[in-house]
Design an enzyme around this catalytic site. Structure first.
Site, short mmCIF file in Angstrom:
data_model
loop_
_atom_site.label_atom_id
_atom_site.label_comp_id
_atom_site.label_asym_id
_atom_site.label_seq_id
_atom_site.Cartn_x
_atom_site.Cartn_y
_atom_site.Cartn_z
N ALA C 245 1.33 1.71 6.29
CA ALA C 245 1.43 2.41 5.00
C ALA C 245 0.05 2.62 4.37
O ALA C 245 -0.98 2.19 4.91
CB ALA C 245 2.35 1.63 4.07
N HIS C 246 0.05 3.24 3.23
CA HIS C 246 -1.20 3.62 2.53
C HIS C 246 -2.03 2.42 2.12
O HIS C 246 -1.54 1.46 1.58
CB HIS C 246 -0.92 4.51 1.32
CG HIS C 246 0.15 4.04 0.41
ND1 HIS C 246 0.58 4.80 -0.64
CD2 HIS C 246 0.88 2.92 0.40
CE1 HIS C 246 1.53 4.15 -1.25
NE2 HIS C 246 1.73 3.02 -0.65
#
Lengths: 347, 347, 347
Positions: C245-246
């Site tokens: 994820a980010h």
């Protein structure tokens, strides 16, 4: 089935399914419907007791039921009794084909087929697909758009390869298989040697062999073997987003639900059923006919065939349920221990 | 917002966000920064108490805080108080657009659009994409490279379809949706009838309907329904690598984190939030506003709305925590039982 | 290694691996084999005690063993003792290259390279790939078919990008990396602000930085950061279907097995190993050298380095095993409590 495409009567359908009709054989049926929908002039099916109350809706509807089914209330619904409801649904679903089929036919002018590739009769190839040298595509196979088929890949007759599928060199795929969009077959497995300078890749010399009538879901991955081939036996059905690691063997007619993963060198016995998000550790043998509950994890061999398993690591199904029922009551159990401790004489 | 793109003052930003500024309204802000970064002339935000100590870094920085926030130490940081910090971040993030946007415009000469497809005004289509007959693409929609759009697919206005997405025939997608790369929408679900000759496919007659403002993450899969449609209601946001099986209905403004899977015919109520790697069994109804902790498994209906759940099968959130706390202490509990047994009189 | 490609002797192989040979140095070896295969004139390896009985098959075979290995039975097998068996296998695997390598060379006439992109010497680009303006591709990099490389992407020397990979604008990829088919790098993360009108997107301003010698598996996803970059440090190896994820940072030489997911802003310390289907919550720091058992879930920081973890939420490995052993016995524990309750005096 030589019928008009506009409708079929309940009687015709019953004959076709070798069923037994109870109700109106002249009832006109225009399509399949979901059990909750109560749409007239459709046929639905009774698949699960939970939905029984939905049966008794529109009188102008037919319902497929198992041979032993007895309606719990008096009704004018038309029933068709069949020995295998789901098989009957499967047959019917191909009769009422208002399905949106992504059919293509012929070979696109916008694709790249190496001169050294061989295409059988009536093979279709979609736009922007690439078929490399030495590949052999069986008669009537359909290769959709954006597909990559590497060197020396074999694709059997009547197999359908959907858009975006990537098949690495040397992979062999049987007849009447379906590979759904963006599935990836035959990349090197996750095999590295840990050295002082970090991980070093182990070049994979095995391939992937997929037998006849296999389905591989969208975005699923099947890795090639390190030394021996990864094998998926005939009739196996894999759902979407599944990982099959290097050297795995999946037996005949195994069904695996979405997002499950099988680690390297493991074997799933014939006829086993894995729920969604199941994990199988590496080098594990799962006995034939095993039923593994969704989200379970198998860390060691399953020796006994045809059993149901649950949990991580798995226990037998009912043992897991029993233990989990008590897990929920742990605060209560601790209370009971506390009370016993308090009641101890002379402490 | 009619400002220069080079910088904004803290005062201007506060006005724009309808916030309340405490500190220096003339402070120049050149962009957003992560809370740990302590970069001068940026604005960051206070999202979680765990990060509070990171606030008090560079004096030449602004921090978005919730209305009730009181700094724990004396500081010369510029604060902007807003009612919804994340919404303010969302607004700001579109002001400071140094983002690398994969914009395309116009229709590539290297794509294949069937003469029977309809493109609205200002539609863009990337290289090597395929749009089949009967497809209708709404105004200003952007179809990136390597996309497949099947027969009769509908794509709404201003929707963005990223590279490698595959949309099967008949699927309907709303306006202002975003489909991320390699997502697959509308393949047949995992529906087979088990017969003596192995699994037989059930041809799927339902479709997929995606309403407005929906996002579907990279490599996610949404299957078409067997008899009724699979539906994703407006505003729902799905992360990467998610599986949505046949006949599922996902309610308005549902958010689902990566790698979760929803089995066939289940319904996720409006406004629910699912963590990552959650699994929902088939034919299950999840009440609106349910919050399901990551990795949990839902095997039966959730009747009560707006509750928090955890575990597999799920318990109410705090019950799970209590039971798991005692699971950790099981060796100790057993010792206590042993001691009680030893102290039993007359045994 | 200046040998004929047809065969190598066991003695030559031993010299090459700086091993110690016990047996017949003149034994001719034509390839690698799996330990179960018992194929003559091949070399296999001893990797796990579970397979020891498979060693003693064909006398005309060589087996790589660790330095301290002592055969348990008298045998005429040829052994080559090496300090690191898997590293030796890695070396050998590149000597016996009967692998089906999807090599391409040169730039296809059917691809679209923007005039503003820069290609180093001897770069190969496959059919229907797209390379946008400002992209810089290092010398000898291989871009396979159907690849999308966005604006300003950097790809290092000798990196291999397989078919169907999508790399969003601004992403930076190091040298000697391998990205497997249909991986997606650099899409916006799952970041939304919940407002009264539903979720609002947070525009992501960070990018993805992948250092040298990294591998990303098929259908895996790496999101760009919201404010700071997502970073994958050198030598990290990610299997298939993984979600990053980010704003995540994955340390040097971390190995992550298939279907694991790392939530936003978390950090995985150098040299850690994650099994398959592991989940890491957001904003969590995992200490270097952590070993996380398959299917485990990490919900809070791991402070202590080089430890083994298991369960959800994780416990230390042996604590989990101890608790789980008693979980299985919960019905029995409850019986013991019942018995104690019955034996209570005066109740």
């Amino acid at each position: 089935m030589e019928m008009s495409t506009s409708y079929h009567t309940a009687g015709q359908i019953s004959d076709q399914l070798k069923g037994q009709i109870i109700g109106d054989p002249a009832l006109e049926i225009k399509g399949l419907s979901a059990i909750e929908s109560d749409e007239a002039n459709t046929i639905t099916f009774y698949g699960h007791p939970r939905y029984e109350q939905h049966i008794y809706g529109s009188q102008a509807r037919a319902v497929l039921v198992p041979t032993g089914f007895d309606p719990q209330i008096t009704t004018h619904i038309t029933f068709i009794k069949v020995s295998n409801v789901y098989e009957a649904v499967s047959q019917l679903s191909s009769i009422f084909t208002n399905i949106q089929d992504p059919k293509i036919s012929g070979v696109s002018l916008n694709c790249t087929i190496d001169a050294g590739a061989e295409l059988g009769t009536d093979v279709s190839v979609g736009h922007y697909s690439v078929i490399d040298s030495g590949a052999r595509i069986g008669a009537r196979a359909v290769i959709h758009d954006h597909v990559y088929i590497g060197k020396n890949v074999i694709v059997g007759e009547d197999t359908i390869i959907h858009s975006g599928v990537k098949i690495m060199p040397g992979v062999s795929i049987g007849s009447r298989c379906i590979l759904y969009p963006n599935a990836v077959i035959g990349t090197e497995g996750f095999g590295h040697a840990l050295s002082k300078e970090g991980y070093k890749k182990i070049a994979h010399q095995g391939s992937v062999i997929i037998e006849d009538n296999v389905e591989i879901g969208s975005n699923s991955c099947v890795d090639r073997g390190a030394m021996r081939d990864t094998i998926i036996r005939k009739g196996a059905k894999l759902d979407n987003l599944i990982q099959v690691a290097h050297g795995v063997e999946i037996g005949e007619n195994v069904a695996i639900a979405a997002q499950s993963g099988i680690s390297g060198s493991s074997t799933i016995g014939k006829g086993s059923q894995l729920g969604g998000q199941v994990g199988i550790a590496g080098h594990v043998k799962v006995a034939p006919g095993s039923k593994i509950q969704a989200k379970s994890g198998v860390a060691a061999n399953i020796e006994e065939a045809n059993k149901k398993w649950y949990g991580y690591p798995i226990l037998s199904y009912y043992n897991y349920l029993r233990s989990y029922a008590l897990f929920k009551q742990l605060p209560d159990l601790e209370e009971r221990i506390k009370k016993l401790e308090k009641n101890q004489p002379g402490e």
